[in-house]
Write a protein that holds these residues in place. Sequence first.
Motif, PDB file in Angstrom:
ATOM      1  N   ALA A 125     -56.316  57.079 -29.740  1.00 21.01           N
ATOM      2  CA  ALA A 125     -56.824  58.029 -30.722  1.00 21.01           C
ATOM      3  C   ALA A 125     -56.271  59.417 -30.417  1.00 21.01           C
ATOM      4  O   ALA A 125     -55.448  59.589 -29.515  1.00 21.01           O
ATOM      5  N   ALA A 126     -56.721  60.414 -31.171  1.00 19.90           N
ATOM      6  CA  ALA A 126     -56.241  61.778 -30.973  1.00 19.90           C
ATOM      7  C   ALA A 126     -57.331  62.780 -31.310  1.00 19.90           C
ATOM      8  O   ALA A 126     -58.119  62.565 -32.234  1.00 19.90           O
ATOM      9  N   ALA A 127     -57.357  63.871 -30.571  1.00 21.92           N
ATOM     10  CA  ALA A 127     -58.303  64.956 -30.839  1.00 21.92           C
ATOM     11  C   ALA A 127     -57.728  65.881 -31.907  1.00 21.92           C
ATOM     12  O   ALA A 127     -56.515  66.080 -31.982  1.00 21.92           O
ATOM     13  N   GLY A 128     -58.594  66.417 -32.750  1.00 20.34           N
ATOM     14  CA  GLY A 128     -58.161  67.381 -33.741  1.00 20.34           C
ATOM     15  C   GLY A 128     -57.710  66.774 -35.055  1.00 20.34           C
ATOM     16  O   GLY A 128     -57.783  65.556 -35.250  1.00 20.34           O
ATOM     17  N   PRO A 129     -57.219  67.609 -35.964  1.00 18.93           N
ATOM     18  CA  PRO A 129     -56.877  67.155 -37.321  1.00 18.93           C
ATOM     19  C   PRO A 129     -55.523  66.474 -37.456  1.00 18.93           C
ATOM     20  O   PRO A 129     -55.179  65.996 -38.534  1.00 18.93           O
ATOM     21  N   VAL A 130     -54.730  66.427 -36.381  1.00 20.78           N
ATOM     22  CA  VAL A 130     -53.411  65.802 -36.425  1.00 20.78           C
ATOM     23  C   VAL A 130     -53.347  64.719 -35.357  1.00 20.78           C
ATOM     24  O   VAL A 130     -53.654  64.980 -34.187  1.00 20.78           O
ATOM     25  N   PHE A 131     -52.960  63.512 -35.750  1.00 14.95           N
ATOM     26  CA  PHE A 131     -52.820  62.437 -34.760  1.00 14.95           C
ATOM     27  C   PHE A 131     -51.695  62.787 -33.799  1.00 14.95           C
ATOM     28  O   PHE A 131     -51.889  62.886 -32.597  1.00 14.95           O
ATOM     29  N   SER A 132     -50.491  62.982 -34.323  1.00 16.35           N
ATOM     30  CA  SER A 132     -49.371  63.461 -33.517  1.00 16.35           C
ATOM     31  C   SER A 132     -48.246  63.914 -34.427  1.00 16.35           C
ATOM     32  O   SER A 132     -47.886  63.213 -35.370  1.00 16.35           O
ATOM     33  N   ALA A 133     -47.690  65.080 -34.095  1.00 18.10           N
ATOM     34  CA  ALA A 133     -46.575  65.623 -34.877  1.00 18.10           C
ATOM     35  C   ALA A 133     -45.226  65.167 -34.353  1.00 18.10           C
ATOM     36  O   ALA A 133     -44.185  65.604 -34.843  1.00 18.10           O
ATOM     37  N   GLY A 134     -45.231  64.281 -33.341  1.00 18.16           N
ATOM     38  CA  GLY A 134     -43.961  63.772 -32.825  1.00 18.16           C
ATOM     39  C   GLY A 134     -43.440  64.600 -31.665  1.00 18.16           C
ATOM     40  O   GLY A 134     -44.208  65.221 -30.932  1.00 18.16           O
ATOM     41  N   HIS A 135     -42.140  64.600 -31.470  1.00 23.18           N
ATOM     42  CA  HIS A 135     -41.537  65.296 -30.335  1.00 23.18           C
ATOM     43  C   HIS A 135     -41.845  66.792 -30.373  1.00 23.18           C
ATOM     44  O   HIS A 135     -42.031  67.382 -31.448  1.00 23.18           O
ATOM     45  N   ASP A 136     -41.894  67.381 -29.187  1.00 27.49           N
ATOM     46  CA  ASP A 136     -42.109  68.829 -29.068  1.00 27.49           C
ATOM     47  C   ASP A 136     -40.768  69.522 -29.316  1.00 27.49           C
ATOM     48  O   ASP A 136     -39.920  69.619 -28.422  1.00 27.49           O
ATOM     49  N   LEU A 137     -40.562  69.990 -30.543  1.00 24.91           N
ATOM     50  CA  LEU A 137     -39.266  70.576 -30.916  1.00 24.91           C
ATOM     51  C   LEU A 137     -38.978  71.870 -30.159  1.00 24.91           C
ATOM     52  O   LEU A 137     -37.815  72.216 -29.936  1.00 24.91           O
ATOM     53  N   LYS A 138     -40.024  72.585 -29.735  1.00 27.27           N
ATOM     54  CA  LYS A 138     -39.801  73.804 -28.946  1.00 27.27           C
ATOM     55  C   LYS A 138     -39.203  73.452 -27.595  1.00 27.27           C
ATOM     56  O   LYS A 138     -38.270  74.120 -27.122  1.00 27.27           O
ATOM     57  N   GLU A 139     -39.726  72.424 -26.964  1.00 28.20           N
ATOM     58  CA  GLU A 139     -39.157  71.972 -25.684  1.00 28.20           C
ATOM     59  C   GLU A 139     -37.712  71.548 -25.863  1.00 28.20           C
ATOM     60  O   GLU A 139     -36.845  71.893 -25.061  1.00 28.20           O
ATOM     61  N   MET A 140     -37.454  70.796 -26.924  1.00 31.42           N
ATOM     62  CA  MET A 140     -36.109  70.275 -27.131  1.00 31.42           C
ATOM     63  C   MET A 140     -35.127  71.388 -27.467  1.00 31.42           C
ATOM     64  O   MET A 140     -34.013  71.441 -26.932  1.00 31.42           O
ATOM     65  N   THR A 141     -35.533  72.298 -28.348  1.00 25.97           N
ATOM     66  CA  THR A 141     -34.646  73.381 -28.774  1.00 25.97           C
ATOM     67  C   THR A 141     -34.279  74.303 -27.619  1.00 25.97           C
ATOM     68  O   THR A 141     -33.149  74.838 -27.563  1.00 25.97           O
ATOM     69  N   ALA A 142     -35.181  74.470 -26.674  1.00 26.90           N
ATOM     70  CA  ALA A 142     -34.922  75.348 -25.524  1.00 26.90           C
ATOM     71  C   ALA A 142     -33.703  74.888 -24.732  1.00 26.90           C
ATOM     72  O   ALA A 142     -33.016  75.697 -24.095  1.00 26.90           O
ATOM     73  N   HIS A 143     -33.401  73.600 -24.795  1.00 25.50           N
ATOM     74  CA  HIS A 143     -32.278  73.065 -24.011  1.00 25.50           C
ATOM     75  C   HIS A 143     -30.934  73.165 -24.729  1.00 25.50           C
ATOM     76  O   HIS A 143     -29.912  72.767 -24.166  1.00 25.50           O
ATOM     77  N   ARG A 144     -30.923  73.739 -25.921  1.00 25.37           N
ATOM     78  CA  ARG A 144     -29.629  73.977 -26.586  1.00 25.37           C
ATOM     79  C   ARG A 144     -28.810  75.027 -25.836  1.00 25.37           C
ATOM     80  O   ARG A 144     -27.599  75.126 -26.017  1.00 25.37           O
ATOM     81  N   ALA A 145     -29.495  75.785 -24.992  1.00 22.45           N
ATOM     82  CA  ALA A 145     -28.799  76.803 -24.193  1.00 22.45           C
ATOM     83  C   ALA A 145     -28.164  76.210 -22.933  1.00 22.45           C
ATOM     84  O   ALA A 145     -27.445  76.908 -22.215  1.00 22.45           O
ATOM     85  N   ASP A 146     -28.424  74.927 -22.659  1.00 23.33           N
ATOM     86  CA  ASP A 146     -27.813  74.288 -21.495  1.00 23.33           C
ATOM     87  C   ASP A 146     -26.295  74.225 -21.669  1.00 23.33           C
ATOM     88  O   ASP A 146     -25.780  74.292 -22.787  1.00 23.33           O
ATOM     89  N   ALA A 147     -25.598  74.038 -20.561  1.00 21.36           N
ATOM     90  CA  ALA A 147     -24.137  74.008 -20.602  1.00 21.36           C
ATOM     91  C   ALA A 147     -23.612  72.901 -21.510  1.00 21.36           C
ATOM     92  O   ALA A 147     -22.558  73.058 -22.145  1.00 21.36           O
ATOM     93  N   ASP A 148     -24.331  71.791 -21.577  1.00 21.34           N
ATOM     94  CA  ASP A 148     -23.895  70.673 -22.429  1.00 21.34           C
ATOM     95  C   ASP A 148     -24.592  70.680 -23.782  1.00 21.34           C
ATOM     96  O   ASP A 148     -24.589  69.670 -24.484  1.00 21.34           O
ATOM     97  N   ARG A 149     -25.179  71.817 -24.149  1.00 25.11           N
ATOM     98  CA  ARG A 149     -25.893  72.007 -25.412  1.00 25.11           C
ATOM     99  C   ARG A 149     -27.110  71.086 -25.541  1.00 25.11           C
ATOM    100  O   ARG A 149     -27.606  70.839 -26.627  1.00 25.11           O
ATOM    101  N   GLY A 150     -27.578  70.583 -24.408  1.00 28.70           N
ATOM    102  CA  GLY A 150     -28.798  69.792 -24.405  1.00 28.70           C
ATOM    103  C   GLY A 150     -28.592  68.290 -24.382  1.00 28.70           C
ATOM    104  O   GLY A 150     -29.557  67.528 -24.393  1.00 28.70           O
ATOM    105  N   ARG A 151     -27.319  67.849 -24.338  1.00 33.18           N
ATOM    106  CA  ARG A 151     -27.048  66.408 -24.416  1.00 33.18           C
ATOM    107  C   ARG A 151     -27.806  65.621 -23.340  1.00 33.18           C
ATOM    108  O   ARG A 151     -28.445  64.601 -23.628  1.00 33.18           O
ATOM    109  N   ALA A 152     -27.729  66.066 -22.091  1.00 35.80           N
ATOM    110  CA  ALA A 152     -28.384  65.330 -21.005  1.00 35.80           C
ATOM    111  C   ALA A 152     -29.898  65.316 -21.194  1.00 35.80           C
ATOM    112  O   ALA A 152     -30.545  64.281 -20.988  1.00 35.80           O
TER     113      ALA A 152
END
Length: 271
Positions: A62-89
Amino acid sequence: MNAHHKPDSAAVLLREDAKGIATLTLNRPQARNPLSEAMLAALSEAFTAIAADRSVKVVVLAAAGPVFSAGHDLKEMTAHRADADRGRAYFTDILGRCSAMMQQITALPQPVIAAVEGTATAAGCQLVASCDLAVAGSEARFCTPGVHIGLFCSTPMVALSRNLSAKHALEMLLLGEMVPASEAARMGLVNRVVPAGEALAEAGRLAAVIASKSPATVKIGKRAFYEQREMGLKAAYDHASAVMVENMLARDAEEGIGAFMEKRAPLWEQS
Protein backbone atom coordinates in the motif's frame (compact mmCIF):
# COMPACT_ATOMS: atom_id res chain seq x y z
CA MET A 1 2.25 -6.64 14.92
CA ASN A 2 5.66 -8.14 15.54
CA ALA A 3 7.74 -6.15 17.98
CA HIS A 4 10.66 -5.87 15.54
CA HIS A 5 8.38 -4.39 12.88
CA LYS A 6 7.03 -1.37 14.76
CA PRO A 7 6.28 1.53 12.40
CA ASP A 8 8.84 4.31 12.17
CA SER A 9 7.21 7.46 10.78
CA ALA A 10 10.60 8.56 9.38
CA ALA A 11 11.11 5.35 7.41
CA VAL A 12 10.47 5.43 3.65
CA LEU A 13 8.82 2.01 3.93
CA LEU A 14 6.69 0.75 6.82
CA ARG A 15 6.01 -2.89 7.65
CA GLU A 16 3.25 -4.24 9.85
CA ASP A 17 2.57 -7.96 10.41
CA ALA A 18 -0.72 -9.43 11.57
CA LYS A 19 -2.30 -12.88 11.17
CA GLY A 20 0.18 -14.05 8.54
CA ILE A 21 -0.12 -10.89 6.43
CA ALA A 22 2.78 -8.44 6.02
CA THR A 23 1.60 -4.97 4.98
CA LEU A 24 4.27 -2.80 3.37
CA THR A 25 3.44 0.90 3.05
CA LEU A 26 5.35 3.33 0.83
CA ASN A 27 5.88 6.24 3.20
CA ARG A 28 7.08 9.34 1.35
CA PRO A 29 3.68 10.91 0.62
CA GLN A 30 5.09 14.44 0.50
CA ALA A 31 7.25 13.38 -2.46
CA ARG A 32 4.55 11.23 -4.12
CA ASN A 33 6.16 7.97 -2.95
CA PRO A 34 8.86 7.84 -5.66
CA LEU A 35 10.88 4.71 -6.33
CA SER A 36 14.01 6.50 -5.19
CA GLU A 37 17.32 4.89 -4.29
CA ALA A 38 16.17 4.65 -0.67
CA MET A 39 12.74 3.25 -1.55
CA LEU A 40 14.15 0.63 -3.92
CA ALA A 41 16.65 -0.45 -1.27
CA ALA A 42 13.95 -0.63 1.39
CA LEU A 43 11.59 -2.66 -0.81
CA SER A 44 14.36 -5.05 -1.86
CA GLU A 45 15.43 -5.54 1.76
CA ALA A 46 11.83 -6.13 2.85
CA PHE A 47 11.17 -8.71 0.12
CA THR A 48 14.41 -10.53 0.95
CA ALA A 49 13.40 -10.72 4.62
CA ILE A 50 9.82 -11.79 3.83
CA ALA A 51 10.96 -14.53 1.47
CA ALA A 52 12.69 -16.21 4.42
CA ASP A 53 9.93 -15.46 6.95
CA ARG A 54 7.77 -18.56 7.42
CA SER A 55 5.23 -16.58 9.46
CA VAL A 56 4.25 -14.48 6.42
CA LYS A 57 1.66 -16.04 4.11
CA VAL A 58 0.69 -12.99 2.01
CA VAL A 59 2.04 -9.48 1.37
CA VAL A 60 -0.11 -6.37 0.89
CA LEU A 61 1.60 -3.38 -0.73
CA ALA A 62 0.00 0.00 0.00
CA ALA A 63 1.01 3.67 0.09
CA ALA A 64 0.55 6.65 2.38
CA GLY A 65 -1.01 9.81 1.01
CA PRO A 66 -2.98 10.65 -2.14
CA VAL A 67 -0.47 9.12 -4.60
CA PHE A 68 0.40 5.43 -4.71
CA SER A 69 3.69 6.07 -6.51
CA ALA A 70 4.87 8.56 -9.11
CA GLY A 71 7.61 6.22 -10.31
CA HIS A 72 11.33 6.97 -10.47
CA ASP A 73 12.72 9.98 -8.62
CA LEU A 74 13.47 12.22 -11.63
CA LYS A 75 15.35 14.73 -9.45
CA GLU A 76 17.80 12.03 -8.38
CA MET A 77 18.20 10.86 -11.95
CA THR A 78 18.56 14.32 -13.49
CA ALA A 79 21.28 15.25 -11.00
CA HIS A 80 23.54 12.65 -12.62
CA ARG A 81 23.43 14.30 -16.05
CA ALA A 82 26.38 16.31 -14.78
CA ASP A 83 28.46 13.13 -14.44
CA ALA A 84 31.34 12.64 -16.86
CA ASP A 85 29.36 9.98 -18.74
CA ARG A 86 26.18 12.10 -18.67
CA GLY A 87 24.65 9.67 -16.20
CA ARG A 88 24.97 6.45 -18.21
CA ALA A 89 26.48 4.41 -15.36
CA TYR A 90 23.99 5.75 -12.82
CA PHE A 91 20.96 5.22 -15.07
CA THR A 92 22.12 1.67 -15.81
CA ASP A 93 22.54 0.97 -12.10
CA ILE A 94 19.26 2.47 -10.86
CA LEU A 95 17.17 0.86 -13.61
CA GLY A 96 18.87 -2.45 -12.95
CA ARG A 97 18.07 -2.17 -9.25
CA CYS A 98 14.46 -1.33 -10.02
CA SER A 99 14.10 -4.25 -12.42
CA ALA A 100 15.64 -6.61 -9.86
CA MET A 101 13.18 -5.46 -7.20
CA MET A 102 10.23 -6.01 -9.54
CA GLN A 103 11.49 -9.52 -10.24
CA GLN A 104 11.74 -10.15 -6.50
CA ILE A 105 7.95 -9.76 -6.34
CA THR A 106 7.46 -12.46 -8.97
CA ALA A 107 10.01 -14.74 -7.30
CA LEU A 108 8.63 -14.21 -3.79
CA PRO A 109 7.08 -17.42 -2.38
CA GLN A 110 4.16 -15.41 -0.99
CA PRO A 111 1.52 -13.71 -3.17
CA VAL A 112 1.72 -9.91 -3.25
CA ILE A 113 -1.45 -7.80 -3.46
CA ALA A 114 -1.31 -4.10 -4.38
CA ALA A 115 -3.85 -1.83 -2.65
CA VAL A 116 -4.02 1.29 -4.80
CA GLU A 117 -5.57 4.64 -3.96
CA GLY A 118 -4.74 7.76 -5.96
CA THR A 119 -2.42 7.65 -8.95
CA ALA A 120 0.18 5.06 -9.96
CA THR A 121 2.32 6.39 -12.78
CA ALA A 122 5.36 5.21 -14.77
CA ALA A 123 7.39 2.83 -12.57
CA GLY A 124 4.63 3.18 -9.97
CA CYS A 125 2.25 1.64 -12.50
CA GLN A 126 4.92 -0.97 -13.20
CA LEU A 127 4.94 -1.80 -9.48
CA VAL A 128 1.19 -2.45 -9.53
CA ALA A 129 1.49 -4.59 -12.66
CA SER A 130 4.30 -6.58 -11.06
CA CYS A 131 2.17 -7.59 -8.08
CA ASP A 132 0.28 -10.87 -8.28
CA LEU A 133 -3.09 -9.23 -7.56
CA ALA A 134 -4.26 -5.62 -7.37
CA VAL A 135 -7.23 -3.86 -5.80
CA ALA A 136 -8.00 -0.24 -6.69
CA GLY A 137 -10.14 2.39 -5.05
CA SER A 138 -12.69 3.87 -7.45
CA GLU A 139 -10.75 7.15 -7.71
CA ALA A 140 -7.42 5.46 -8.49
CA ARG A 141 -5.81 6.17 -11.86
CA PHE A 142 -2.96 4.59 -13.78
CA CYS A 143 -0.59 5.99 -16.39
CA THR A 144 2.68 5.38 -18.25
CA PRO A 145 3.34 9.02 -19.26
CA GLY A 146 6.97 8.82 -20.36
CA VAL A 147 6.06 9.42 -23.99
CA HIS A 148 5.05 13.00 -23.03
CA ILE A 149 8.60 13.86 -21.91
CA GLY A 150 10.62 11.99 -24.52
CA LEU A 151 11.24 8.98 -22.29
CA PHE A 152 9.28 5.90 -23.39
CA CYS A 153 8.23 3.73 -20.41
CA SER A 154 10.25 0.74 -21.62
CA THR A 155 10.77 -0.98 -18.27
CA PRO A 156 7.12 -0.53 -17.17
CA MET A 157 6.29 -2.02 -20.57
CA VAL A 158 7.69 -5.39 -19.45
CA ALA A 159 5.17 -5.75 -16.61
CA LEU A 160 2.30 -4.20 -18.56
CA SER A 161 2.78 -6.47 -21.58
CA ARG A 162 2.62 -9.51 -19.30
CA ASN A 163 -0.67 -8.43 -17.73
CA LEU A 164 -2.61 -6.64 -20.46
CA SER A 165 -3.37 -7.55 -24.04
CA ALA A 166 -0.85 -6.16 -26.53
CA LYS A 167 -3.21 -3.44 -27.76
CA HIS A 168 -4.19 -2.31 -24.26
CA ALA A 169 -0.55 -2.18 -23.17
CA LEU A 170 0.49 -0.22 -26.25
CA GLU A 171 -2.47 2.13 -25.81
CA MET A 172 -1.21 3.05 -22.35
CA LEU A 173 2.41 3.32 -23.51
CA LEU A 174 1.79 5.29 -26.73
CA LEU A 175 -0.90 7.67 -25.48
CA GLY A 176 0.39 8.21 -21.94
CA GLU A 177 -3.13 9.04 -20.78
CA MET A 178 -4.58 8.51 -17.33
CA VAL A 179 -6.61 5.31 -17.11
CA PRO A 180 -9.40 5.31 -14.49
CA ALA A 181 -9.75 2.37 -12.12
CA SER A 182 -12.79 0.98 -13.90
CA GLU A 183 -10.93 0.90 -17.22
CA ALA A 184 -7.83 -0.56 -15.56
CA ALA A 185 -10.01 -3.43 -14.33
CA ARG A 186 -11.42 -3.97 -17.81
CA MET A 187 -7.90 -4.04 -19.24
CA GLY A 188 -6.72 -6.53 -16.61
CA LEU A 189 -4.30 -4.25 -14.75
CA VAL A 190 -6.30 -4.61 -11.52
CA ASN A 191 -8.52 -7.44 -10.29
CA ARG A 192 -11.31 -5.40 -8.79
CA VAL A 193 -12.43 -1.88 -7.97
CA VAL A 194 -13.92 -0.89 -4.62
CA PRO A 195 -15.25 2.41 -3.23
CA ALA A 196 -12.56 5.05 -2.71
CA GLY A 197 -10.67 4.49 0.52
CA GLU A 198 -11.49 0.79 0.76
CA ALA A 199 -8.68 -0.72 -1.35
CA LEU A 200 -6.54 -1.64 1.65
CA ALA A 201 -9.46 -3.29 3.45
CA GLU A 202 -10.39 -5.33 0.37
CA ALA A 203 -6.76 -6.30 -0.24
CA GLY A 204 -6.63 -7.41 3.39
CA ARG A 205 -9.76 -9.50 2.91
CA LEU A 206 -8.26 -11.24 -0.14
CA ALA A 207 -5.00 -11.73 1.75
CA ALA A 208 -6.84 -13.36 4.67
CA VAL A 209 -8.53 -15.82 2.31
CA ILE A 210 -5.18 -16.75 0.73
CA ALA A 211 -3.49 -16.94 4.15
CA SER A 212 -6.00 -19.61 5.17
CA LYS A 213 -4.72 -21.94 2.43
CA SER A 214 -1.73 -24.28 2.57
CA PRO A 215 1.39 -22.05 2.42
CA ALA A 216 3.35 -24.80 0.69
CA THR A 217 0.67 -25.25 -1.96
CA VAL A 218 0.38 -21.51 -2.63
CA LYS A 219 4.17 -21.31 -3.01
CA ILE A 220 4.18 -24.23 -5.48
CA GLY A 221 1.31 -22.72 -7.46
CA LYS A 222 2.71 -19.21 -7.73
CA ARG A 223 6.11 -20.43 -8.87
CA ALA A 224 4.60 -22.81 -11.42
CA PHE A 225 2.29 -20.10 -12.79
CA TYR A 226 5.16 -17.78 -13.70
CA GLU A 227 7.38 -20.59 -14.97
CA GLN A 228 4.79 -22.07 -17.36
CA ARG A 229 3.73 -18.67 -18.67
CA GLU A 230 7.08 -18.24 -20.40
CA MET A 231 6.88 -21.66 -22.11
CA GLY A 232 5.30 -23.03 -25.25
CA LEU A 233 2.03 -24.95 -24.88
CA LYS A 234 3.46 -28.48 -24.75
CA ALA A 235 6.34 -27.53 -22.49
CA ALA A 236 3.91 -25.72 -20.20
CA TYR A 237 1.67 -28.79 -19.89
CA ASP A 238 4.67 -31.06 -19.32
CA HIS A 239 5.99 -28.74 -16.62
CA ALA A 240 2.60 -28.27 -14.96
CA SER A 241 2.00 -32.03 -14.95
CA ALA A 242 5.37 -32.66 -13.28
CA VAL A 243 4.63 -29.98 -10.68
CA MET A 244 1.22 -31.49 -9.99
CA VAL A 245 2.69 -34.97 -9.47
CA GLU A 246 5.09 -33.58 -6.86
CA ASN A 247 2.28 -31.54 -5.32
CA MET A 248 0.04 -34.65 -5.14
CA LEU A 249 2.77 -36.45 -3.19
CA ALA A 250 3.21 -33.54 -0.74
CA ARG A 251 1.93 -33.80 2.80
CA ASP A 252 -0.59 -30.92 2.47
CA ALA A 253 -2.26 -32.45 -0.60
CA GLU A 254 -2.70 -35.74 1.25
CA GLU A 255 -4.07 -33.86 4.26
CA GLY A 256 -6.33 -31.60 2.20
CA ILE A 257 -7.86 -34.42 0.17
CA GLY A 258 -8.31 -36.52 3.30
CA ALA A 259 -9.98 -33.63 5.12
CA PHE A 260 -12.31 -33.03 2.16
CA MET A 261 -13.35 -36.67 2.06
CA GLU A 262 -13.78 -36.77 5.84
CA LYS A 263 -15.70 -33.48 5.86
CA ARG A 264 -13.36 -31.71 8.29
CA ALA A 265 -11.08 -28.67 8.24
CA PRO A 266 -7.55 -29.41 7.01
CA LEU A 267 -4.49 -28.83 9.21
CA TRP A 268 -1.80 -27.29 7.01
CA GLU A 269 1.93 -27.44 7.57
CA GLN A 270 3.13 -23.99 8.60
CA SER A 271 5.97 -23.65 6.13
